[in-house]
Design an enzyme around this catalytic site. Sequence first.
Site, PDB file in Angstrom:
ATOM      1  N   SER A 233       0.947  -1.268   0.247  1.00 47.17           N
ATOM      2  CA  SER A 233       0.350  -0.276   0.003  1.00 47.17           C
ATOM      3  C   SER A 233       0.640   1.033   0.021  1.00 47.17           C
ATOM      4  O   SER A 233       1.984   0.924   0.905  1.00 47.17           O
ATOM      5  CB  SER A 233      -0.903  -0.178   1.081  1.00 47.17           C
ATOM      6  OG  SER A 233      -1.420   1.265   1.087  1.00 47.17           O
TER       7      SER A 233
ATOM      8  N   TYR B 220      -1.573  -1.299  10.531  1.00 50.76           N
ATOM      9  CA  TYR B 220      -1.203  -1.627   9.406  1.00 50.76           C
ATOM     10  C   TYR B 220      -0.763  -1.127   8.324  1.00 50.76           C
ATOM     11  O   TYR B 220       0.093  -2.579   7.666  1.00 50.76           O
ATOM     12  CB  TYR B 220      -2.822  -1.873   9.316  1.00 50.76           C
ATOM     13  CG  TYR B 220      -3.427  -1.965   7.151  1.00 50.76           C
ATOM     14  CD1 TYR B 220      -3.359  -2.440   7.099  1.00 50.76           C
ATOM     15  CD2 TYR B 220      -3.281  -0.379   6.626  1.00 50.76           C
ATOM     16  CE1 TYR B 220      -3.249  -2.857   5.718  1.00 50.76           C
ATOM     17  CE2 TYR B 220      -3.444  -0.804   5.087  1.00 50.76           C
ATOM     18  CZ  TYR B 220      -3.371  -2.392   4.196  1.00 50.76           C
ATOM     19  OH  TYR B 220      -4.030  -2.058   3.242  1.00 50.76           O
TER      20      TYR B 220
ATOM     21  N   LYS C 190       2.623  -4.336   6.830  1.00 53.07           N
ATOM     22  CA  LYS C 190       2.666  -4.472   5.213  1.00 53.07           C
ATOM     23  C   LYS C 190       4.390  -3.770   4.555  1.00 53.07           C
ATOM     24  O   LYS C 190       4.841  -4.635   3.955  1.00 53.07           O
ATOM     25  CB  LYS C 190       2.088  -2.529   4.527  1.00 53.07           C
ATOM     26  CG  LYS C 190       0.142  -3.253   3.971  1.00 53.07           C
ATOM     27  CD  LYS C 190       0.492  -4.861   3.066  1.00 53.07           C
ATOM     28  CE  LYS C 190      -1.155  -4.986   3.522  1.00 53.07           C
ATOM     29  NZ  LYS C 190      -1.506  -5.735   2.660  1.00 53.07           N
TER      30      LYS C 190
HETATM   31  P1  NAD Z   1     -11.284  -7.226   1.494  1.00 54.77           P
HETATM   32  O1  NAD Z   1     -11.222  -6.785   2.333  1.00 54.77           O
HETATM   33  O2  NAD Z   1     -12.055  -6.657   0.708  1.00 54.77           O
HETATM   34  O3  NAD Z   1     -10.151  -8.646   0.769  1.00 54.77           O
HETATM   35  C1  NAD Z   1      -8.926  -9.094   1.801  1.00 54.77           C
HETATM   36  C2  NAD Z   1      -9.920 -10.629   1.841  1.00 54.77           C
HETATM   37  O4  NAD Z   1      -8.792 -11.834   2.715  1.00 54.77           O
HETATM   38  C3  NAD Z   1     -11.015 -11.243   2.091  1.00 54.77           C
HETATM   39  O5  NAD Z   1     -11.548 -11.997   1.053  1.00 54.77           O
HETATM   40  C4  NAD Z   1     -10.518 -11.502   3.427  1.00 54.77           C
HETATM   41  O6  NAD Z   1     -11.667 -12.092   4.125  1.00 54.77           O
HETATM   42  C5  NAD Z   1      -9.353 -12.557   2.944  1.00 54.77           C
HETATM   43  N1  NAD Z   1      -8.530 -12.835   4.498  1.00 54.77           N
HETATM   44  C6  NAD Z   1      -8.113 -11.386   5.571  1.00 54.77           C
HETATM   45  N2  NAD Z   1      -7.261 -11.687   6.506  1.00 54.77           N
HETATM   46  C7  NAD Z   1      -7.238 -13.503   5.625  1.00 54.77           C
HETATM   47  C8  NAD Z   1      -6.776 -14.541   6.361  1.00 54.77           C
HETATM   48  N3  NAD Z   1      -5.877 -14.709   7.183  1.00 54.77           N
HETATM   49  N4  NAD Z   1      -7.389 -16.343   5.503  1.00 54.77           N
HETATM   50  C9  NAD Z   1      -7.229 -15.867   4.602  1.00 54.77           C
HETATM   51  N5  NAD Z   1      -8.043 -14.781   3.740  1.00 54.77           N
HETATM   52  C10 NAD Z   1      -8.032 -13.772   4.732  1.00 54.77           C
HETATM   53  O7  NAD Z   1      -9.713  -6.052   0.937  1.00 54.77           O
HETATM   54  P2  NAD Z   1      -8.931  -5.618  -0.119  1.00 54.77           P
HETATM   55  O8  NAD Z   1      -9.395  -4.111  -0.334  1.00 54.77           O
HETATM   56  O9  NAD Z   1     -10.111  -6.737  -1.452  1.00 54.77           O
HETATM   57  O10 NAD Z   1      -7.349  -5.493  -0.080  1.00 54.77           O
HETATM   58  C11 NAD Z   1      -6.631  -6.706  -0.570  1.00 54.77           C
HETATM   59  C12 NAD Z   1      -4.962  -6.445   0.174  1.00 54.77           C
HETATM   60  O11 NAD Z   1      -5.024  -5.319  -0.921  1.00 54.77           O
HETATM   61  C13 NAD Z   1      -5.063  -6.722   1.335  1.00 54.77           C
HETATM   62  O12 NAD Z   1      -3.746  -6.726   1.543  1.00 54.77           O
HETATM   63  C14 NAD Z   1      -5.238  -4.591   1.195  1.00 54.77           C
HETATM   64  O13 NAD Z   1      -4.660  -5.125   2.675  1.00 54.77           O
HETATM   65  C15 NAD Z   1      -3.985  -4.326   0.697  1.00 54.77           C
HETATM   66  N6  NAD Z   1      -4.428  -2.955   0.154  1.00 54.77           N
HETATM   67  C16 NAD Z   1      -6.479  -2.316  -0.461  1.00 54.77           C
HETATM   68  C17 NAD Z   1      -5.872  -1.383  -0.224  1.00 54.77           C
HETATM   69  C18 NAD Z   1      -7.083  -0.497  -0.577  1.00 54.77           C
HETATM   70  O14 NAD Z   1      -7.945   0.120  -0.685  1.00 54.77           O
HETATM   71  N7  NAD Z   1      -8.676  -1.314  -0.846  1.00 54.77           N
HETATM   72  C19 NAD Z   1      -5.096  -0.409  -0.502  1.00 54.77           C
HETATM   73  C20 NAD Z   1      -4.129  -0.687  -0.606  1.00 54.77           C
HETATM   74  C21 NAD Z   1      -3.642  -2.265  -0.252  1.00 54.77           C
HETATM   75  C1  UD1 Z   2      -6.872   5.586   3.549  1.00 52.48           C
HETATM   76  C2  UD1 Z   2      -6.451   4.573   4.152  1.00 52.48           C
HETATM   77  C3  UD1 Z   2      -5.250   3.578   3.956  1.00 52.48           C
HETATM   78  C4  UD1 Z   2      -5.290   2.795   2.558  1.00 52.48           C
HETATM   79  C5  UD1 Z   2      -6.091   3.708   1.434  1.00 52.48           C
HETATM   80  C6  UD1 Z   2      -6.298   3.395   0.243  1.00 52.48           C
HETATM   81  C7  UD1 Z   2      -7.091   5.945   6.449  1.00 52.48           C
HETATM   82  C8  UD1 Z   2      -6.265   6.586   7.448  1.00 52.48           C
HETATM   83  N1  UD1 Z   2      -6.052   5.335   5.702  1.00 52.48           N
HETATM   84  O1  UD1 Z   2      -6.048   6.095   3.037  1.00 52.48           O
HETATM   85  O2  UD1 Z   2      -4.162   2.459   4.634  1.00 52.48           O
HETATM   86  O3  UD1 Z   2      -4.186   2.684   2.110  1.00 52.48           O
HETATM   87  O4  UD1 Z   2      -7.442   4.337   2.157  1.00 52.48           O
HETATM   88  O5  UD1 Z   2      -7.942   2.082   0.390  1.00 52.48           O
HETATM   89  O6  UD1 Z   2      -7.609   5.041   6.214  1.00 52.48           O
HETATM   90  N2  UD1 Z   2     -12.342  12.021   3.409  1.00 52.48           N
HETATM   91  C9  UD1 Z   2     -13.325  12.954   2.862  1.00 52.48           C
HETATM   92  N3  UD1 Z   2     -14.705  12.125   4.117  1.00 52.48           N
HETATM   93  C10 UD1 Z   2     -15.058  11.075   4.423  1.00 52.48           C
HETATM   94  C11 UD1 Z   2     -14.280   9.641   4.464  1.00 52.48           C
HETATM   95  C12 UD1 Z   2     -12.594  10.425   3.191  1.00 52.48           C
HETATM   96  O7  UD1 Z   2     -13.739  13.747   2.882  1.00 52.48           O
HETATM   97  O8  UD1 Z   2     -16.233  10.700   4.539  1.00 52.48           O
HETATM   98  C13 UD1 Z   2     -11.626  11.968   2.548  1.00 52.48           C
HETATM   99  C14 UD1 Z   2      -9.940  11.785   3.033  1.00 52.48           C
HETATM  100  O9  UD1 Z   2      -9.516  12.641   4.042  1.00 52.48           O
HETATM  101  C15 UD1 Z   2      -9.157  11.861   2.631  1.00 52.48           C
HETATM  102  C16 UD1 Z   2      -9.741  11.572   0.699  1.00 52.48           C
HETATM  103  O10 UD1 Z   2     -11.346  11.475   0.745  1.00 52.48           O
HETATM  104  O11 UD1 Z   2      -8.359  13.019   2.126  1.00 52.48           O
HETATM  105  C17 UD1 Z   2      -9.675   9.337   1.215  1.00 52.48           C
HETATM  106  O12 UD1 Z   2      -9.890   8.941   2.378  1.00 52.48           O
HETATM  107  P1  UD1 Z   2      -9.640   7.736   1.991  1.00 52.48           P
HETATM  108  O13 UD1 Z   2     -10.706   7.017   1.120  1.00 52.48           O
HETATM  109  O14 UD1 Z   2     -10.261   7.095   3.179  1.00 52.48           O
HETATM  110  O15 UD1 Z   2      -8.218   7.440   1.699  1.00 52.48           O
HETATM  111  P2  UD1 Z   2      -6.906   7.837   2.439  1.00 52.48           P
HETATM  112  O16 UD1 Z   2      -7.222   8.281   3.737  1.00 52.48           O
HETATM  113  O17 UD1 Z   2      -6.008   7.698   1.051  1.00 52.48           O
END
Ligand code: NAD
Ligand code: UD1
Length: 339
Positions: A126, A150, A154
Amino acid sequence: MQKILVTGGLGYIGSHTVVGLIEAGFDVVILDNLSNADKTTLDRIAQITHHTPIFFEGDIRDTELLSKICLKHPDIKAVIHFAGLKAVGESVAHPLKYYDNNVVGSIRLIEAMQKHHIKNIIFSSSATVYAPQKEAALREDDSKTPSNPYGQTKWMIENILKDQYGSDPTWRISVLRYFNPVGAHGSGLIGENPKGIPNNLFPYIAQTASGIRQKLNVFGGDYPTADGTAMRDYIHIDDLVKGHIAALKYSSDHKGYHAFNLGTGKGTSVLEAIKVFEKTNEVKIPYEVTARREGDIATCFANADLAYKVLGWKATKNLEDMCRDHWRWQQHLNQCRSH
Ligand code: NAD
Ligand code: UD1
């Protein structure tokens, strides 16, 4: 047909990637403990691709299960590792849960991979690993200071993978640092469905447009940006999926350890996101500018040149695409809710 193990394959990014993999001709095995996913997503994947991937319900920390999967599918060539917990606030309240699930889970998985000679992994990292202060586009070699447990998990897993490569250079390791993934599959059948009140901007916008939330709180109007609201690099989930497939293709010809940013390289402010969502979908999003959210930074966007140079990947979808597809998915959720 190459077989790929996808951990967390029923989650938001995992399910879209499974669809992308099947459509690109890969054979997929999913391992997911359903801690943040629903098994019906498997049916949705089948509906979209006309193929039901092999599914194991279980945990990446379960060594016996990992062995069972590897023995049953000795032709697994690579692992895309999405399984993990991802809520920043929860990680502050329950750090051990995060270190156990994410770090210990990844160690168990890497051990099983080493044991069964599957030395190719793509890991979901991330943008949150970077030091929070920087105001310019973030490059892969910029300094890292994760500001919450978190983010620490990572960064730890990235380092564990790097050391693993150091100990055995036949590994192929791609660390992908996602910026802000949003949107949903064009079918409207899969997408992100956060439990409870959403933390992230796009799900909150979509719920407000639906009337589920009365208004959106815009966290902070006094940032040093053009309109005073914070800027992020939103990336369409389809582009993110393509980034994984590009990394997979690259790793089939290249050993080594690589980290890539997956972002568009473009910052969008909260007010811009609201305006484009309203205009694209012809909806109204009542909002109020409130205090900053603790821990937030003014701007965060990627320099994604390396992924283009090495993987030949770049994001192609724009903010309108993201808003349109996110809204289509929200409308699907609204329909399910009303039945
Ligand atoms: P998500 O929660 O939708 O998907 C994660 C999946 O992993 C879920 O289906 C959950 O049931 C499964 N899981 C969690 N722990 C597990 C375990 N111990 N064993 C087996 N399954 C397990 O999240 P996502 O948004 O799809 O994110 C996927 C990956 O990408 C995560 O590692 C997250 O940290 C990373 N990531 C997500 C974002 C984002 O904004 N969504 C941003 C940066 C990184
Ligand atoms: C969040 C996570 C980050 C993750 C990223 C991508 C936190 C502190 N960080 O970051 O770890 O990698 O999502 O999924 O949760 N905002 C509003 N109103 C709202 C929600 C958000 O104004 O109700 C603003 C926030 O202040 C920010 C922007 O929208 O400026 C994006 O927010 P968000 O979607 O939560 O993403 P990140 O803050 O980038």
